[in-house]
Design a protein around this motif. Structure first.
Motif: not given
Ligand SMILES: Nc1ncnc2c1ncn2[C@@H]1O[C@H](COP(=O)(O)OP(=O)(O)OP(=O)(O)O)[C@@H](O)[C@H]1O
Ligand SMILES: Cc1ncc(CO)c(N)n1
Length: 274
Positions: A192, A214, A217
């Motif tokens: 979310l 991930t 992401t």
């Molecule tokens: N396991 C998952 N399944 C589906 N969506 C995910 C999952 N993990 C993260 N997301 C989505 O991916 C996007 C990036 O979120 P996240 O919180 O992982 O970013 P982050 O921690 O900054 O990533 P990174 O540091 O690896 O670049 C968001 O839209 C989040 O909701």
């Protein structure tokens, strides 16, 4: 074709000011792949080179300030920029330089991804730089996209629930960003994210995929928002496209590497195929 027709039909242009990830899943590489898949012309100003793979960060080499400045000048004074995103900016002088250059060139549509820590735990932002983000960059941001640990650092408060995410968005909005997207990738349950415009909240939900792949992401998600803003897409729609892009990229994993593997940047374009 007249100059006006040419201007109307030209491709949207996006710049990423970020670190290089040799493994290709995060940083500049993730950003340029995302821009390309979303039909946006991508340009880059490297702030650092990291030796990195799916297992971790093996070295960080910050680039000289002059190299960062000249890359931004070169791009902004010739090719033009419709939207820009920032990623890894590890030290105070780098943050100050990037903020100054964005202002000097009047670059519109700034997306700030306040990158702090890589998936394996390596620090990509020095602790002493946190305040500089708040002082110099966030006030210029059209959108800031913290994940939960980053939002916790920015507001100095724990985030455990959706209500906490909303409160974090309010406080980060007070730092001067026009829009705040707090990403819930680090919570349990559905993935979310919350968009706050200073008055109302919009929620973006997708099923959580149980995967260790991930890496990058956050970079990919913020790059997709940047690409859409470069095309002139309104913010709510831009975040919705970014959410769909990252959901596809996580779901159709490439399964590369022994650790936290990269996401699949082609998946969005293949989403309607079997
Ligand atoms: N396991 C998952 N399944 C589906 N969506 C995910 C999952 N993990 C993260 N997301 C989505 O991916 C996007 C990036 O979120 P996240 O919180 O992982 O970013 P982050 O921690 O900054 O990533 P990174 O540091 O690896 O670049 C968001 O839209 C989040 O909701
Ligand atoms: C270069 C770089 N930028 C950002 C991240 C965060 O995912 C990373 N791992 N590496």
């Amino acid at each position: 074709m007249s100059d006006v027709q040419q201007a109307r039909s030209r491709v949207a242009r996006a710049l990423t000011i970020a670190g290089s990830d040799s493994g290709g899943g995060a940083g500049i590489q993730a950003d340029l792949k995302t821009f390309t898949v979303l039909n946006v012309y991508g340009m880059s100003a490297l702030t650092a080179i990291t030796a990195q793979n799916t297992l971790g960060v093996h070295g960080i080499f910050n680039l000289p300030l002059e190299a960062i400045e000249l890359q931004i000048d070169a791009v902004a004074t010739d090719l033009g920029v419709d939207a820009v995103k920032t990623g890894m900016l590890s030290q105070v002088p780098i943050i100050e330089t990037v903020a100054r250059k964005i202002k000097q060139h009047n670059i519109p549509n700034l997306v700030v991804d306040p990158v702090m820590v890589a998936k394996g735990g390596a620090k990509l932002l020095e602790d002493s730089s946190q305040q500089a983000l708040i002082d110099h960059l966030i006030p210029l941001a059209t959108v800031i996209t913290p994940n939960l640990p980053e939002a916790e650092v920015l507001i100095n408060r724990e985030i455990k629930t959706v209500e906490d995410m909303k409160e974090a968005a309010r406080r980060i909005h007070d730092f001067g960003a026009k829009y705040v997207v707090v990403k819930g990738g680090h919570l349990e349950g559905d993935a979310l994210d919350i968009l706050f415009d200073g008055q109302t909240f919009e929620q973006y939900v997708s099923p959580r995929h149980e995967t260790k792949h991930t890496h990058g992401t956050g970079c990919t998600f913020s790059a997709a928002i940047t690409a859409e803003l470069a095309k002139g897409t309104p913010i709510r729609e831009a975040v919705a496209t970014a959410k769909e892009f990252i959901t596809c990229a996580i779901r159709d994993t490439l399964g590369l590497g022994a650790g936290h593997g990269p996401t699949n940047h082609w998946a969005y374009n293949n989403r309607h195929k079997n």
